[in-house]
Design an enzyme around this catalytic site. Structure first.
Site, short mmCIF file in Angstrom:
data_model
loop_
_atom_site.label_atom_id
_atom_site.label_comp_id
_atom_site.label_asym_id
_atom_site.label_seq_id
_atom_site.Cartn_x
_atom_site.Cartn_y
_atom_site.Cartn_z
N GLU A 158 -28.77 3.43 25.80
CA GLU A 158 -27.85 4.04 24.83
C GLU A 158 -27.96 5.56 24.94
O GLU A 158 -29.05 6.10 25.16
CB GLU A 158 -28.21 3.55 23.42
CG GLU A 158 -27.70 4.37 22.26
CD GLU A 158 -26.19 4.39 22.12
OE1 GLU A 158 -25.55 3.34 22.30
OE2 GLU A 158 -25.65 5.48 21.84
N CYS A 217 0.87 -1.16 0.00
CA CYS A 217 0.00 0.00 0.00
C CYS A 217 0.91 1.21 0.00
O CYS A 217 1.72 1.37 0.92
CB CYS A 217 -0.90 0.00 1.23
SG CYS A 217 -1.80 1.55 1.41
N CYS A 251 -8.22 1.30 -1.16
CA CYS A 251 -7.66 0.89 0.12
C CYS A 251 -7.96 -0.59 0.32
O CYS A 251 -9.03 -1.07 -0.04
CB CYS A 251 -8.32 1.74 1.21
SG CYS A 251 -8.09 1.14 2.87
N ASP A 276 -21.09 -3.18 26.15
CA ASP A 276 -20.25 -2.98 24.97
C ASP A 276 -19.84 -1.51 24.89
O ASP A 276 -20.26 -0.79 24.00
CB ASP A 276 -21.06 -3.41 23.74
CG ASP A 276 -20.26 -3.38 22.45
OD1 ASP A 276 -19.03 -3.16 22.52
OD2 ASP A 276 -20.86 -3.57 21.38
N GLN A 298 -21.23 -1.61 13.82
CA GLN A 298 -19.92 -2.26 13.68
C GLN A 298 -19.49 -2.20 12.21
O GLN A 298 -20.29 -2.44 11.32
CB GLN A 298 -20.00 -3.72 14.14
CG GLN A 298 -20.32 -3.88 15.62
CD GLN A 298 -19.13 -3.61 16.53
OE1 GLN A 298 -18.03 -3.26 16.08
NE2 GLN A 298 -19.35 -3.74 17.82
N TYR A 319 -24.95 0.23 26.49
CA TYR A 319 -24.22 0.79 25.35
C TYR A 319 -24.71 0.06 24.10
O TYR A 319 -23.92 -0.49 23.33
CB TYR A 319 -22.71 0.61 25.51
CG TYR A 319 -22.15 1.06 26.83
CD1 TYR A 319 -21.75 2.39 27.01
CD2 TYR A 319 -22.00 0.18 27.92
CE1 TYR A 319 -21.21 2.81 28.23
CE2 TYR A 319 -21.48 0.60 29.13
CZ TYR A 319 -21.08 1.91 29.28
OH TYR A 319 -20.55 2.32 30.48
N CYS A 327 -13.61 -3.12 22.70
CA CYS A 327 -12.77 -2.84 21.53
C CYS A 327 -11.41 -2.32 21.97
O CYS A 327 -10.65 -1.81 21.16
CB CYS A 327 -13.47 -1.85 20.59
SG CYS A 327 -13.98 -0.34 21.39
N CYS A 368 -0.41 7.03 6.17
CA CYS A 368 -1.75 6.84 6.70
C CYS A 368 -1.67 6.31 8.14
O CYS A 368 -2.34 6.83 9.04
CB CYS A 368 -2.53 5.87 5.81
SG CYS A 368 -3.99 5.17 6.56
N CYS A 422 -2.86 0.78 8.88
CA CYS A 422 -2.54 -0.65 8.77
C CYS A 422 -1.09 -0.91 9.16
O CYS A 422 -0.21 -0.97 8.30
CB CYS A 422 -2.81 -1.13 7.35
SG CYS A 422 -4.56 -1.06 6.91
N1 SAH Z 1 -23.56 -2.58 21.16
C1 SAH Z 1 -23.61 -1.75 19.99
C2 SAH Z 1 -22.84 -0.43 20.12
C3 SAH Z 1 -21.46 -0.49 20.68
S1 SAH Z 1 -20.48 0.96 20.45
C4 SAH Z 1 -23.17 -2.52 18.76
O1 SAH Z 1 -22.55 -3.57 18.87
O2 SAH Z 1 -23.44 -2.07 17.65
C5 SAH Z 1 -20.68 1.83 21.95
C6 SAH Z 1 -21.98 2.58 22.06
O3 SAH Z 1 -21.99 3.24 23.33
C7 SAH Z 1 -22.22 3.68 21.02
O4 SAH Z 1 -23.47 3.49 20.41
C8 SAH Z 1 -22.21 4.98 21.85
O5 SAH Z 1 -23.12 5.95 21.35
C9 SAH Z 1 -22.65 4.48 23.20
N2 SAH Z 1 -22.24 5.29 24.38
C10 SAH Z 1 -21.11 5.99 24.54
N3 SAH Z 1 -21.07 6.53 25.79
C11 SAH Z 1 -22.21 6.14 26.41
C12 SAH Z 1 -22.75 6.39 27.72
N4 SAH Z 1 -22.10 7.12 28.61
N5 SAH Z 1 -23.95 5.83 28.02
C13 SAH Z 1 -24.61 5.07 27.12
N6 SAH Z 1 -24.15 4.82 25.87
C14 SAH Z 1 -22.97 5.34 25.51
#
Ligand code: SAH
Length: 399
Positions: free
Chosen positions: A280, A16, A101, A328, A225, A254, A355, A22, A25
């Site tokens: 959320e 690349c 890319c 999450d 995702q 989340y 993550c 960049c 990667c």
């Molecule tokens: N579980 C989902 C999203 C995960 S990403 C999936 O797999 O698609 C993390 C998420 O947390 C995002 O949508 C973000 O907007 C949310 N988030 C970030 N800070 C937060 C908080 N303080 N309270 C609630 N949600 C939150």
């Protein structure tokens, strides 16, 4: 025609031309197997000794290329004044031109190239960060890999967008796969891509995608995702680790557009959630989540728009209980307030999807002091060729 951003595959590594500048990667010189081993090792190191029962082998992709379903391009001008698009060079505000890319969806890259080529004839000036003049700042393309639906978001500095109708018509003519076009207005000077205001120029203003048998609506600003192939593996593992039997009261914290909770509620009767409460922060995502529940005919999921920590604190204060907690959080991980209240709800199992192995390690230590012990950790490679690694871990309450 293609002068910049050339990419190519070869055994044991990739080419690349943008690799150094960049900076995304960092694993291009490794084989895919070597990358998976590195990620597993990174998770192991981040978690340290004795915190988890076992780190399992990283779950990889069969074809680890062009997996990104979302591509964002920054627009700028080169020294001669020609429009360019690409990414900011690591740590700078200098735009590195990118045409194609290895990890981005190829159609998304093509669409961005077409838009760049149309700017001159439509007299649309690229935004200049220094003078704050010009129109087009960013283009975001999102593609539902399962549905083929394509969303194009044109981010402009102000509502001004001359001959937008003709522009959209011309774009659709080149790429009939596009199902919706949105203009988003971002007049801010920070580094966030999307502003608060937007208007739909064509189509519904969102796309849909299918994951684990459920259909999801995704708005421009909702989190989704970026690697759907691996997301299915991640969610399947997360739900398996929850050991649902159809009776459990489940919290999905989340939750984004509701993906994990809805998939957990839609499994066969003897292996699904009895009831889901999902929380959320982003109001657009919560709106998507509510529509998604209806769209999939799932009645036993309720969505709350709130800070996850506040939500858990209120639940705990009201003496509520839960059997299983999915969490999450974003890269920064969770908060002590969240985890303390979570423990008060007394879930038998917590499934933590992360993550960022470093914040995962930090949070698992807090959970240990609260009586929750981490079992197996499954690294899932959502971001081949980059250093990032996702992992899912099940915690159980100490008896
Ligand atoms: N579980 C989902 C999203 C995960 S990403 C999936 O797999 O698609 C993390 C998420 O947390 C995002 O949508 C973000 O907007 C949310 N988030 C970030 N800070 C937060 C908080 N303080 N309270 C609630 N949600 C939150």
């Amino acid at each position: 025609m293609r002068e910049t951003g050339k990419t190519g595959k070869r055994s044991g590594g990739n080419i690349c031309v943008n690799q150094k500048k960049c900076g995304s990667c960092r694993y291009l010189s490794l084989t895919y197997e070597q990358q998976l081993a590195r990620k597993e090792e990174f998770v192991r190191k981040s978690l340290g000794k004795g915190l988890v029962k076992r780190v399992m082998p990283a779950v990889g992709m069969e074809d680890p290329y062009h997996y990104r379903n979302k591509v964002t391009a920054v627009f700028a001008r080169d020294r001669k004044g020609n429009p360019i698009s690409g990414v900011y060079e690591g740590g700078t505000h200098h735009v590195l031109p990118v045409e194609e890319c290895l990890i981005e969806d190829a159609l998304a890259d093509e669409i961005i190239g077409t838009i760049r080529g149309m700017l001159r004839s439509f007299k649309i000036w690229v935004y200049d960060e220094d003078t704050r003049r010009g129109i087009l700042r960013y283009v975001l393309v999102r593609r539902g890999f399962a549905t083929g639906q394509v969303m194009v978001v044109l981010v402009t500095a102000s509502p001004v967008f001359p001959s937008r109708k003709n522009f959209v018509q011309a774009l659709l003519k080149e790429h009939p796969q596009i199902t919706t076009v949105v203009q988003n207005i971002n007049g801010r000077t920070d580094s966030l891509i999307l502003g608060d205001r937007q208007q739909v120029l064509y189509g519904k203003g969102y796309i849909e995608d299918v994951l684990c048998g459920c259909t999801f609506r995704i708005s421009p600003s909702s989190f989704y995702q970026i690697n759907p192939v691996q997301t299915e593996k991640l969610y399947t593992k997360a739900i398996e680790l929850a050991h649902l039997t159809g009776r459990e009261r489940v919290i999905d914290a989340y939750c984004g557009i509701g993906t994990i909770g809805l998939v957990a509620a839609s499994r066969p009767e003897s292996a699904r959630a009895g009831e889901v409460l999902a929380v959320e922060l982003n109001p657009d995502a919560v709106r998507d989540a509510a529509v998604n529940a209806k769209r999939n005919g799932i009645g036993n999921v309720r969505f709350y728009q709130a800070d996850a920590g506040d939500f858990m604190r209120k639940m705990a204060a009201q003496g509520e209980r839960a059997d299983v907690l999915f969490m999450d959080p974003p890269r920064g991980g969770s908060t002590e307030a969240f985890m303390r209240s979570a423990a008060k709800l007394g879930p038998e199992r917590i499934v933590y999807i992360s993550c960022n192995p470093e914040t995962l390690g930090r949070d698992l230590k807090v959970f240990r002091t609260l009586g929750y012990l981490a079992g197996e950790v499954w690294p899932v490679d959502m971001f081949p060729w980059t250093e990032s690694c996702e992992a899912v871990c099940a915690l159980t309450r100490r008896r």
